[in-house]
Each structure stands twice: as structure tokens, then as C-alpha cells.
Write a protein that holds these residues in place. Structure first.
Motif, PDB file in Angstrom:
ATOM      1  N   GLY A   1      36.436  31.327   6.615  1.00  0.00           N
ATOM      2  CA  GLY A   1      35.876  32.803   6.378  1.00  0.00           C
ATOM      3  C   GLY A   1      34.963  32.976   7.614  1.00  0.00           C
ATOM      4  O   GLY A   1      34.109  31.756   8.177  1.00  0.00           O
TER       5      GLY A   1
ATOM      6  N   THR B   1      31.760  35.435   9.504  1.00  0.00           N
ATOM      7  CA  THR B   1      30.979  36.647   9.258  1.00  0.00           C
ATOM      8  C   THR B   1      30.290  36.784  10.626  1.00  0.00           C
ATOM      9  O   THR B   1      30.004  35.936  11.412  1.00  0.00           O
ATOM     10  CB  THR B   1      30.082  36.225   8.242  1.00  0.00           C
ATOM     11  OG1 THR B   1      30.592  35.984   6.935  1.00  0.00           O
ATOM     12  CG2 THR B   1      29.028  37.381   7.754  1.00  0.00           C
TER      13      THR B   1
ATOM     14  N   LYS C   1      33.083  40.642   7.575  1.00  0.00           N
ATOM     15  CA  LYS C   1      33.453  39.342   7.322  1.00  0.00           C
ATOM     16  C   LYS C   1      35.094  39.378   7.301  1.00  0.00           C
ATOM     17  O   LYS C   1      35.613  40.262   6.905  1.00  0.00           O
ATOM     18  CB  LYS C   1      33.114  38.654   5.880  1.00  0.00           C
ATOM     19  CG  LYS C   1      33.547  37.420   5.534  1.00  0.00           C
ATOM     20  CD  LYS C   1      32.853  36.925   4.381  1.00  0.00           C
ATOM     21  CE  LYS C   1      33.555  35.468   3.980  1.00  0.00           C
ATOM     22  NZ  LYS C   1      32.659  34.961   2.982  1.00  0.00           N
ATOM     23  N   ARG C   2      35.674  38.073   7.765  1.00  0.00           N
ATOM     24  CA  ARG C   2      37.269  38.108   7.559  1.00  0.00           C
ATOM     25  C   ARG C   2      37.521  36.768   6.886  1.00  0.00           C
ATOM     26  O   ARG C   2      36.727  35.770   7.309  1.00  0.00           O
ATOM     27  CB  ARG C   2      37.946  38.157   8.701  1.00  0.00           C
ATOM     28  CG  ARG C   2      37.786  39.734   9.207  1.00  0.00           C
ATOM     29  CD  ARG C   2      38.982  40.601   8.313  1.00  0.00           C
ATOM     30  NE  ARG C   2      40.419  40.238   8.603  1.00  0.00           N
ATOM     31  CZ  ARG C   2      41.144  39.828   7.364  1.00  0.00           C
ATOM     32  NH1 ARG C   2      40.605  39.628   6.438  1.00  0.00           N
ATOM     33  NH2 ARG C   2      42.345  39.547   7.800  1.00  0.00           N
ATOM     34  N   SER C   3      38.329  36.651   6.115  1.00  0.00           N
ATOM     35  CA  SER C   3      38.910  35.544   5.295  1.00  0.00           C
ATOM     36  C   SER C   3      40.393  35.174   5.314  1.00  0.00           C
ATOM     37  O   SER C   3      41.014  36.187   5.843  1.00  0.00           O
ATOM     38  CB  SER C   3      38.479  35.409   3.941  1.00  0.00           C
ATOM     39  OG  SER C   3      37.357  35.897   3.743  1.00  0.00           O
TER      40      SER C   3
ATOM     41  N   ASN D   1      42.529  34.106   1.794  1.00  0.00           N
ATOM     42  CA  ASN D   1      42.214  35.185   0.815  1.00  0.00           C
ATOM     43  C   ASN D   1      40.803  34.763   0.927  1.00  0.00           C
ATOM     44  O   ASN D   1      40.170  33.936   1.313  1.00  0.00           O
ATOM     45  CB  ASN D   1      42.887  34.892  -0.347  1.00  0.00           C
ATOM     46  CG  ASN D   1      42.943  36.155  -1.183  1.00  0.00           C
ATOM     47  OD1 ASN D   1      42.144  37.325  -0.952  1.00  0.00           O
ATOM     48  ND2 ASN D   1      43.491  36.088  -2.289  1.00  0.00           N
ATOM     49  N   SER D   2      40.048  35.999   0.491  1.00  0.00           N
ATOM     50  CA  SER D   2      38.594  35.753   0.307  1.00  0.00           C
ATOM     51  C   SER D   2      37.958  34.926  -0.959  1.00  0.00           C
ATOM     52  O   SER D   2      39.149  34.734  -1.759  1.00  0.00           O
ATOM     53  CB  SER D   2      38.008  37.176   0.156  1.00  0.00           C
ATOM     54  OG  SER D   2      38.597  38.153  -1.038  1.00  0.00           O
TER      55      SER D   2
ATOM     56  N   THR E   1      42.763  41.958   2.057  1.00  0.00           N
ATOM     57  CA  THR E   1      41.774  40.974   1.597  1.00  0.00           C
ATOM     58  C   THR E   1      40.499  41.630   1.057  1.00  0.00           C
ATOM     59  O   THR E   1      39.732  42.382   1.585  1.00  0.00           O
ATOM     60  CB  THR E   1      41.352  40.198   3.002  1.00  0.00           C
ATOM     61  OG1 THR E   1      42.417  39.700   3.681  1.00  0.00           O
ATOM     62  CG2 THR E   1      40.476  39.018   2.343  1.00  0.00           C
TER      63      THR E   1
ATOM     64  N   ARG F   1      37.397  42.530  -0.836  1.00  0.00           N
ATOM     65  CA  ARG F   1      35.624  42.480  -0.378  1.00  0.00           C
ATOM     66  C   ARG F   1      34.843  42.572  -1.647  1.00  0.00           C
ATOM     67  O   ARG F   1      33.936  41.828  -2.219  1.00  0.00           O
ATOM     68  CB  ARG F   1      35.321  43.329   0.731  1.00  0.00           C
ATOM     69  CG  ARG F   1      34.193  43.153   1.063  1.00  0.00           C
ATOM     70  CD  ARG F   1      33.698  43.694   2.327  1.00  0.00           C
ATOM     71  NE  ARG F   1      32.551  43.480   2.899  1.00  0.00           N
ATOM     72  CZ  ARG F   1      31.995  44.091   4.007  1.00  0.00           C
ATOM     73  NH1 ARG F   1      32.576  44.635   4.864  1.00  0.00           N
ATOM     74  NH2 ARG F   1      30.663  43.499   4.209  1.00  0.00           N
TER      75      ARG F   1
ATOM     76  N   THR G   1      37.911  46.318   0.587  1.00  0.00           N
ATOM     77  CA  THR G   1      38.739  45.455   1.459  1.00  0.00           C
ATOM     78  C   THR G   1      37.930  45.018   2.763  1.00  0.00           C
ATOM     79  O   THR G   1      37.104  45.721   3.284  1.00  0.00           O
ATOM     80  CB  THR G   1      40.235  45.463   1.819  1.00  0.00           C
ATOM     81  OG1 THR G   1      40.277  46.398   2.725  1.00  0.00           O
ATOM     82  CG2 THR G   1      40.841  45.824   0.345  1.00  0.00           C
ATOM     83  N   GLU G   2      38.369  43.770   2.959  1.00  0.00           N
ATOM     84  CA  GLU G   2      37.527  43.397   4.559  1.00  0.00           C
ATOM     85  C   GLU G   2      37.855  44.207   5.726  1.00  0.00           C
ATOM     86  O   GLU G   2      37.166  44.498   6.583  1.00  0.00           O
ATOM     87  CB  GLU G   2      37.931  41.919   4.655  1.00  0.00           C
ATOM     88  CG  GLU G   2      37.131  41.053   3.511  1.00  0.00           C
ATOM     89  CD  GLU G   2      37.590  39.584   4.131  1.00  0.00           C
ATOM     90  OE1 GLU G   2      38.420  39.246   4.843  1.00  0.00           O
ATOM     91  OE2 GLU G   2      36.884  38.711   3.500  1.00  0.00           O
TER      92      GLU G   2
ATOM     93  N   GLN H   1      27.725  35.967  -6.150  1.00  0.00           N
ATOM     94  CA  GLN H   1      28.122  35.327  -4.835  1.00  0.00           C
ATOM     95  C   GLN H   1      27.548  34.252  -4.502  1.00  0.00           C
ATOM     96  O   GLN H   1      27.062  34.179  -3.383  1.00  0.00           O
ATOM     97  CB  GLN H   1      28.602  36.310  -3.820  1.00  0.00           C
ATOM     98  CG  GLN H   1      29.375  37.371  -4.370  1.00  0.00           C
ATOM     99  CD  GLN H   1      29.460  38.508  -3.456  1.00  0.00           C
ATOM    100  OE1 GLN H   1      29.339  38.559  -2.481  1.00  0.00           O
ATOM    101  NE2 GLN H   1      30.453  39.729  -4.114  1.00  0.00           N
TER     102      GLN H   1
END
Lengths: 486, 490
Positions: A176, A178, A187-189, A192-193, A389, A391, A406-407, B23
Motif C-alpha cells: 500500500g 499513502t 491510499k492505494r493498495s 487488495n486493501s 479496492t 476503503r 473505495t480507494e 485499523q
């Protein structure tokens, strides 16, 4: 291990138990993470113990111990019976179990590369390389990677004569990136997150993900999201990527079909279900193109919900849940099967560890693939939003009203992705949503996604579940409510 | 709770769970032992036994070549009686002991854990830790372990709780279920009790140990399509009355029948303490120095500036009489009282040793067990309260909603701290100072920062327990302008 199991069952019988099943489980786990180019967590754990479940005076008792001696196990079994007799002080009726055969068997999940045998230096080097690739991208302020590997041996013995050994090897991996900028965190993963993809596979899962190829892509996207347009608020056409659709299935199909929840057994914590017993074979759950199964067999794929036998010794099965849109089946166990007219449990009792009672859990609850090629689906969509993805996720305690964000999103106009969208979200009512599904991609685009930590039960236990999904399209969905301006 | 398991919960997709939504990972709580080494009714091993295990491992580690070693021993003896449909349907007990070893060699560190106590297994876990440590690059941030330290005293081991058995729990459950039957309702819930202890020792002479008892009663009463809920949690099982909780839930369930639908929008809300807890609980990691260093806290660029209303003050205080948990952290550092927010201004953060060194500050004793990537977090939050009772809040409200609890809360926007979730188990319309009737549950999308600017009234701070956050000391709150975005079918 069998001697310990026999000792436990015999003690329970002598103390007055009319039924017993016992599980010895040996769990080994390795966790590795990196953050901003440094090793974060580096840990290995091992746990072994025994849990016994008994019926006495028509009620359940369960006890567990890590003192794996004759005396320790006998004391544990005696405790389980004492607890069952205490339960009987406040029972309403005796527990009745659907019949099941006894099985003597041994099974191992298939894998090519034992992840616990791969040198740690190799695993760390890959994570640090992926971390570095993400960190090179301007605008990225935090990079994270993780791997998790588990090996679980279980020995199940029951008073009906079952003796079943199973070994499962599970791998998980994700990365991931951020970006914090201008009072916004994006953020991107990948893939998958929340920890990435997890499956009943060996290290070959990690190798298949090609982390180094995807690391710069998601890092660029994380930074680019700040400048992207805010996802609009509207009722419109929604295409969900497979990883997000997997979670949609988990929350709005997988949980409401758990029969213990339907029967009120989870009312104090996880909630109940809108799928009351009168809905079976009557409710139009989804559009006619939607078919969902709960399939624990290896034929379905090496999912987190795959096994040979469940944790009360019932063989893995495939159960129709939704067939051509109609609601057709629940997840059941030996105690509840007869309440929905089944002669036999559908084999969904699972436990996290030796110190937890098996309860009804999802196996692989999957949306079967449809007919569409992914590119054709996009080309066929004149005005829509693609969301990818997860979030955030949230649903009410009867599994009706949900909201997901989602992201990343993409606006589709005239059959083409025209611009990136940030902060995409959508919401709805479960059955309305699934009835709006008008296209599902074919098997070429289908992945058996893994949700590694579904929480349920009191005391809490976490469980891996599988969800096969290919991208799908839904019409007239409420989009953007999470960020709605009032 | 084990780090990995709690981490899984926090990142997990689930039905909804206390830790899952946060989280974050949380350390196992550690505390200095106070009281006798073996209490009446205790199933736990004695402090002498824990110390013996630690010393055995330290010796094995020294022989194996570790330069420094830290050993955690954690033991849990818990039981839980679960009921639904007016009867007990699950009834469980567990007894778990784990030994967790961290070794340091040539500037590298790693951890291995086992629950096997024989010498071969302890030797194995030491070797596993060393092998993992050898396999990684050196860590320039790694500090030498601390030596002997002193700790504040807390006594949370209550014999009455330790002695509670399955028959005791079953009888209390039976009474609650009988009430439900009498009222034409259906009861579900749990009654749990147990004891846990934790000890940490290292090769530089540090030793700390703590034990506590815990108990919890939670009950849901259902009547037709309605339900309500009550819950209490304390080290001392005598601190609450399960039957009174059942009566309260029963009364509210009856009031909650025939819920009407209202339009979504902004409402004045009166949040009972459990509802407040499960919302503000999501702020806890934002006060971690590491979170700010990673630029993932909602307090980035906001420290020292007015952020919440002036009536909001928050402290982290393990010594508060309504708190539980050890007065030391994952490295054995003593937990300090830390004023986090004073009159609406975020003033201070919590620091692990590593984060403190990076920031030029002193450690506050909130670090997680190493190695980890999250650093630290405040685990004993105490909100400042007020004097207003729930009745006074209701009486002062021209139009609003009385909220029993919230559910499935997740973070939508991490910087504006927008949270989404549902109301649950009793949502009531308040009109002209009176409870006017039940309404259907709403989904909310609400910024916690905005919410804490709009608190009109505060009740006394109490030990609150919910399902989305760990227990904290928080008041009931009356809040204006709370945003409900959608309504559900019940």
C-alpha cells in the motif's frame, strides 16, 4: 494426538456426556511487514492445544487447554461436562443433532512452495524492493507491505467415531502507498486493501502477484488522487471491480445466510438477518443472472473457505445460495439443519483455534461468473462509475442497509474510462442492489478473493472466508452518499 | 489479547467487532503485580512461576548468543456463558499461556512466540527469534533495552470475580431469560468472567507483572421487530447488577416497538455513553506520535491549535479508578498520565521509546511490543465529563434523537475523521423535552472533529463498554447537527 483425543472423549463420556467432539490444533504463523523502507513486524508464533465440545443433559459445554497431558486433557473434558450441566440450568429445549456418518481420513491442502521454508531473507528482500519502488514516487508519504503465512494442523475426533486430520497452508500478501497532501489522505493498495490477497496456497501466491510491477502503479495513483475529481453524488450505473465485489458478497449475502444468525443466536453481537425462514425459496434476492454458491470443495478453488471436512466432521459441500436470483439456501450445521428441512448439515462449522468453539461460518461464498468480457462491459456502459479496492464498509445489524467506499473510481462515458475519481462511495438496500445487477463478467476475469479476518462470535473469533467474484454492473445505485454535501 | 489477533480484528472485514474497526494493533496489557502471588479462586500461575519461566528463557537466550533478550509471559483463564432465544446455547472456557521472546543481535531484533513450556520448546522459540533476527538488515533505530524501572500500583484482581463459576453465570442468565419470557420478549447475550496476567522481563534486569480480573454482562431484549440492549463491564462483578441491565433493556425494547420512519438529515442527538465510546474510540491512534510521523493522523498540522469545543478534554490515565490494564507498556516502560486534549486543543501525544527519540521527547510508556510498525497508542482514555443527566439532556431538547448505541462504525475520511455507521437497539424521538416514540434506525456519516465542536451538554464520565472500541471512560453527550444520511427498514 489421537490418544489425547480418545482420553478426552472417554473422560467426557464417563462424566455424563452423550456426545463429544474434540479438536487438537497446531498453528504456526509468520508475519512480516515493512514501512517506509524499514522492517516493521518480524515475528513467528506457534500455538498448540485441545478444545472439547460436549452435550450433557441436552445442553452444550466447551472447554480448552494447552496442558496436553493425560491429566490436563482429562481435567479439560471434565470441565466441559460441568459447563454443559450448568448450561442445562437455563436451557429451553434439548439440542438435537442431524445425523452424520463417521469418517476416518487425512487431507492436506495442495501447495507448491512451503512458505515457511522460503528463506526469510528472500521474503524480506521482495517486500523491501516493493516498498522502495513505491517510495520513489513523488507525493507518497507512507509505504507499507506485508506477508503472512500460516500452517494449521488439526486432529478432530468425535464420539460417533470420526478421526480426521487436516493440514492447511495459507499465504497472504499486499502492498500500500499513502499520500498526505493539502489536508487529505489518499491510499492505494494492491492487490487488495487491508493485507492484500490471501488464499489456501503456498508461496506461489506471492510470486503470482508481481509486486514490483504493481508497486509504482499504485504509488502514482495514490499521489494522483489528490488532483482527481470528487466522485459525484447521483443515482447511476455502478461497475464494481472484483475485489470490492468480493466484500459486497461477504457482507450482503455471506452473513445474512448464516442460519445461526437467522435463528437469533448472534442477536446480542453481530445481529440477526432479514432472511427469515419464510423467505427460503420465495425471496427474489437478486436479478435472474445472479447465481451464488457456498462451496468449500477444493474444486471451487484454493480459497480461505476450502477444506475437506468442517470442524464437526461434516464433509465439504457445495450449497446453492441464490439460483437465478431466487434465495435457495443457508449455511447450516448439525444442530440447525433440520430446522430448514435438511436431512444433513451443509458443513459450515469452523473454528479459529483450539480454544474456540466451532460456529457456523462462511466457506467460499461466491458469485458465479457470467457471460461478459470485461472490455465489452465497459464499452457497453454509456454513463457509469467503476469503483475499485475497498476503503470503508458498513452494514446494519439485519444486513439490509449498507454503505461502501473505495480507494479509487473511474468515470465511464461513452464506453470509455475518461477520468479518475476520488472518494467514491455507494450505498443501498441489499435486495434492491442485487436485483439491479444486469451484467457479470466471465470466468476469465473471476478471482477467488480471500477475506482473512471475518469476526464473529462471543468470545470473538476471526476466520478466513473466500469470495469468488468477477466485475459486475448494477443500475440506479445511490452513489456518493458518504461525502454528500447537504 | 495477542498482537497478531488484535491486528487482524482491526484490519478485518467482519460482522463488526470491538477492535476490528480501529485499523490498528494493540499491545497486550502489562502491569505490575500487586496483591498475593496466588489469590483465592485464581487459576493463574504464581508470579514466582512467571519469573521462573522468564529467567529460564533469558538463560537459554544468553547461551544461544543473544546480546539482549526480552520475554513476555501472558496467561488468560476466561469463561463465557452465551444465551439466545431465552436459553443458554453456548458455554465456553479457555486457559491459554504464551511465552513471547524478543532477541537482539548485531543491531537486529525479532520476536517468536510459543505456548509450549517445556525446555526444548523454550529453546526452540529462542532459536526461532534469533534466526529471524539474523535474517534482516540492521535497524538503525533500535535502542538498548531499558533496565530496572518502578511502576505505579494498581489493584484490579477481585476475588469475587475470580470465584464466579458456570452455575453462577447460568443462574443470572436464567433470571434474565425468565424476565424476557414474562414480558413476551426474547433475550440474548453473554455473561463472562475471567482473569489474566502478564509479565515482562529482560536481560537488563527489568521485571514487571500485573494481574486483573474482568467480567461483563451484555443483554439484548427483542420484542416483535424491536430490540434494545444494555451492557456493563468491570473488574469487580459486584459493580453491576445483571438483572437491572436486563430490566433496562426490556423496558427500552418495549418502548422501541412500532418505530416510525423519519427523514434523514441533521439532528440534535443525545448519545448514551456506549454510543459516544464507539465513536470517539476511533480517535485513539490519532494521538500516537508514530501516526503523525507517518502522516496518517487527523492531528497532522493540527497539534496545539483549537480543534474541538472548549468543553472537550481527554487524558490517557491507566490509574483512573474506572480503567483497567497494566501500568507498563510493551517494553516494560511505566505508563504515564498524558493530557492529550485540554479545553479543545490537542496538546500532547504518546510516545514509544523509538518515537520519542525521533521526536526529541521523553517516552510516555505507551509503546507496543517490538518489533512493530505502529509505535504506540493511548489505551486508557478518559474524557472529561459534566453534570447533566440523560433526563436533563432530554428535558432540554425541543427536537432530537436519543441514541442507545451505534454499530458497524468505519472510517470514511481519515483526515476529517468522517465516520459511518448505524444506530441500533433503540432510537427514540425526543420532542419538547420528552421521549415521544421509537424511530427507525439511521445510517450516519459524521466527522468526529465536527461532532466534538458541537457538544452542548456532557454527563458524568463513566466506564463505557460497546462493541467497536475498547472500554474507555466517557460521558453521555448532547450534540447538535449530527448527520444522518440514510434510513434502514427497521
Amino acid at each position: 494426538m489421537w490418544d489425547l483425543c480418545t482420553n478426552a472423549l472417554e473422560t467426557a463420556r464417563l462424566r455424563g456426556a452423550t456426545y463429544g467432539d474434540v479438536r487438537v490444533m497446531h498453528l504456526r504463523q509468520r508475519d512480516l511487514t515493512t514501512k517506509n523502507g524499514q522492517v516493521g513486524t518480524l515475528a513467528q508464533s506457534e500455538s498448540i492445544g485441545l478444545g472439547i465440545r460436549v452435550l450433557a443433559n441436552g445442553a452444550w459445554g466447551f472447554a480448552s487447554t494447552d496442558r496436553l497431558t493425560r491429566e490436563g486433557v482429562a481435567a479439560c473434558a471434565a470441565k466441559a461436562v460441568a459447563i454443559a450441566k450448568a448450561s442445562a440450568l437455563a436451557k429451553r429445549s434439548d439440542v438435537v443433532l442431524a445425523p452424520e456418518k463417521a469418517y476416518v481420513d487425512s487431507w492436506q491442502s495442495p501447495f507448491r512452495k512451503d512458505p515457511l521454508e522460503i528463506p526469510l531473507e528472500t521474503q524480506l528482500a521482495l517486500l523491501l524492493a516493493a516498498d522502495a519502488e513505491m517510495h520513489k514516487v513523488k507525493g507518497v508519504t507512507l509505504t507499507e507491505t506485508s506477508m503472512q503465512f500460516r500452517k494449521i494442523d488439526s486432529w478432530l475426533a468425535s464420539s460417533i467415531g470420526s478421526r480426521i486430520h487436516q493440514r492447511k497452508v495459507i499465504s497472504g500478501c499486499g502492498i500500500g502507498a499513502t499520500s498526505f497532501q493539502g489536508g487529505e489522505i489518499q491510499k492505494r493498495s494492491y492487490p487488495n486493501s487491508f493485507g492484500g490477497q490471501h488464499a489456501l496456497e503456498g508461496y506461489e501466491l506471492v510470486e503470482s502477484l508481481d509486486l514490483l510491477k504493481h508497486a509504482p502503479i499504485i504509488a502514482e495513483e495514490a499521489a494522483a488522487l489528490h488532483a482527481a475529481a470528487q466522485c459525484p453524488e447521483k443515482y447511476g450505473t455502478l461497475i464494481l471491480a472484483g475485489n470490492q465485489l468480493g466484500l459486497q458478497i461477504h457482507e450482503s449475502i455471506g452473513h445474512p445466510i448464516e442460519l445461526d444468525r437467522v435463528l437469533g443466536q448472534e442477536a446480542n453481537f453481530a445481529g440477526t438477518s432479514f432472511l427469515t425462514l419464510d423467505q427460503l425459496n420465495r425471496l427474489k434476492y437478486a436479478s435472474p443472472i445472479v447465481n451464488v454458491v457456498a462451496d468449500a470443495r477444493l474444486d471451487h478453488g484454493p480459497g480461505l473457505g476450502t477444506f475437506a471436512y468442517d470442524d464437526e466432521g461434516v464433509p465439504a459441500q457445495c450449497t446453492d445460495i441464490i439460483k437465478e436470483g431466487k434465495f435457495r439456501g443457508y449455511l447450516s450445521n448439525r444442530e440447525t439443519a433440520h430446522l430448514v428441512g435438511l436431512e444433513r448439515s451443509s458443513g459450515t462449522m469452523r473454528t479459529e483455534s483450539w480454544n474456540r468453539l466451532p460456529i457456523i461460518r462462511m466457506t467460499n461464498v461466491s458469485l458465479l461468473p457470467g457471460m461478459w468480457d470485461y472490455e465489452d462491459l465497459l464499452a457497453d456502459t454509456s454513463d457509469g462509475i467503476l469503483m475499485d479496492t475497498n476503503r470503508s464498509w458498513s452494514i446494519d445489524d439485519r444486513r439490509y442497509q449498507f454503505q461502501f467506499s473505495t480507494e479509487i473510481g473511474w468515470e465511464i462515458k461513452g464506453g470509455k474510462k475518461v477520468r479518475m475519481l476520488k472518494n467514491p462511495s455507494y450505498s443501498g438496500i441489499t435486495t434492491e442492489f442485487w436485483n439491479s445487477c444486469d451484467a457479470i463478467c466471465k470466468f476469465d476475469h473471476w478471482t477467488l478473493w480471500g477475506t482473512p479476518n471475518c469476526g464473529k462470535g462471543q468470545p470473538m473469533q476471526t476466520m478466513g472466508t473466500g469470495h469468488g467474484a468477477a466485475p459486475a454492473r448494477f443500475r440506479n445505485v445511490r452513489i456518493g452518499a458518504a461525502f454528500a454535501k447537504e | 489479547m495477542k498482537l497478531a489477533k488484535y491486528r487482524a480484528k482491526l484490519a478485518g472485514k467482519k460482522s463488526g467487532s470491538k477492535a476490528a474497526a480501529l485499523q490498528m494493533t494493540m499491545p497486550k496489557r502489562r502491569a505490575r503485580l500487586s496483591g498475593p502471588t496466588r489469590s483465592a479462586g485464581a487459576e493463574l500461575r504464581s508470579e514466582r512461576e512467571l519469573r521462573g519461566t522468564i529467567e529460564t528463557v533469558l538463560h537459554l537466550a544468553k547461551t544461544a548468543g543473544a546480546e539482549e533478550t526480552e520475554v513476555h509471559v501472558d496467561e488468560v483463564a476466561d469463561a463465557l456463558t452465551r444465551f439466545a432465544n431465552n436459553g443458554i446455547h453456548q458455554n465456553v472456557s479457555e486457559h491459554v499461556l504464551t511465552v513471547s521472546v524478543r532477541t537482539v543481535i548485531e543491531g537486529r531484533t525479532a520476536r517468536a512466540t510459543t505456548n509450549r513450556l517445556d525446555e526444548d520448546s523454550l529453546r526452540g522459540v529462542v532459536e526461532a527469534s534469533l534466526s529471524l533476527a539474523h535474517s534482516q538488515p540492521t535497524d538503525p533505530r533500535l535502542l538498548s533495552m531499558p533496565g530496572k524501572l518502578r511502576y505505579g500500583r494498581v489493584n484490579r484482581f477481585i476475588k469475587a470475580t475470580a470465584k464466579l463459576g458456570p452455575e453462577d453465570r447460568a443462574r443470572a442468565v436464567r433470571r434474565a431469560c425468565d424476565l424476557a419470557v414474562k414480558k413476551g420478549q426474547v433475550a440474548a447475550g453473554i455473561f463472562s468472567s475471567g482473569q489474566r496476567q502478564t509479565a515482562v522481563g529482560n536481560s537488563r534486569g527489568l521485571f514487571a507483572a500485573y494481574r486483573e480480573t474482568h467480567s461483563q454482562f451484555s443483554v439484548t431484549m427483542q420484542e416483535e421487530a424491536a430490540a434494545s440492549w444494555a451492557k456493563a463491564n468491570a473488574a469487580d462483578v459486584r459493580a453491576y447488577d445483571p438483572q437491572k441491565l436486563a430490566e433496562r433493556a426490556s423496558e427500552k425494547a418495549h418502548l422501541a416497538v412500532n418505530a416510525k420512519e423519519l427523514a434523514p438529515g441533521r439532528y440534535t442527538v443525545i448519545l448514551e455513553p456506549a454510543a459516544v465510546l464507539d465513536l470517539v474510540g476511533f480517535l485513539f491512534y490519532d494521538f500516537a506520535a508514530t501516526a503523525l510521523q507517518d502522516k496518517r493522523s487527523c492531528l497532522n498540522e493540527r497539534m496545539g491549535k483549537p480543534l474541538f469545543g472548549q468543553n472537550i478534554s481527554i487524558t490517557d490515565d491507566v490509574f483512573h479508578p474506572l480503567q483497567q490494564g497494566a501500568p507498563f507498556d510493551g517494553e516494560g516502560m511505566p505508563r504515564q498520565r498524558v493530557p492529550l486534549v485540554e479545553r479543545g486543543v490537542p496538546k500532547n501525544l504518546v510516545y514509544s521509546r523509538v518515537a520519542a527519540k525521533a521526536a526529541g521527547k521523553k517516552p510516555t510508556g505507551h509503546g507496543f511490543a517490538l518489533p512493530n510498525e505502529f509505535g504506540e497508542a493511548p489505551m486508557n482514555l478518559v474524557f472529561g465529563g459534566g453534570e447533566a443527566s440523560l433526563e436533563e439532556m432530554v428535558a432540554s431538547t425541543d427536537r432530537g434523537l436519543l441514541v442507545t448505541r451505534l454499530w458497524y462504525i468505519r472510517e470514511v475520511d481519515p483526515y476529517e475523521k468522517v465516520m459511518t455507521g448505524m444506530t441500533r437497539d433503540g432510537l427514540f424521538l425526543v420532542e419538547k423535552g420528552r421521549v415521544a416514540g421509537a424511530v427507525r434506525n439511521f445510517r450516519f456519516n459524521q466527522s468526529l472533529i465536527e461532532m466534538l465542536k458541537n457538544v452542548e451538554m456532557l454527563g458524568p464520565a463513566v466506564r463505557a463498554t460497546g462493541e467497536e472500541a475498547f472500554e474507555m471512560v466517557v460521558p453521555a453527550m448532547k450534540v447538535s447537527g449530527f448527520h444522518f444520511s440514510e434510513v434502514t427498514k427497521f
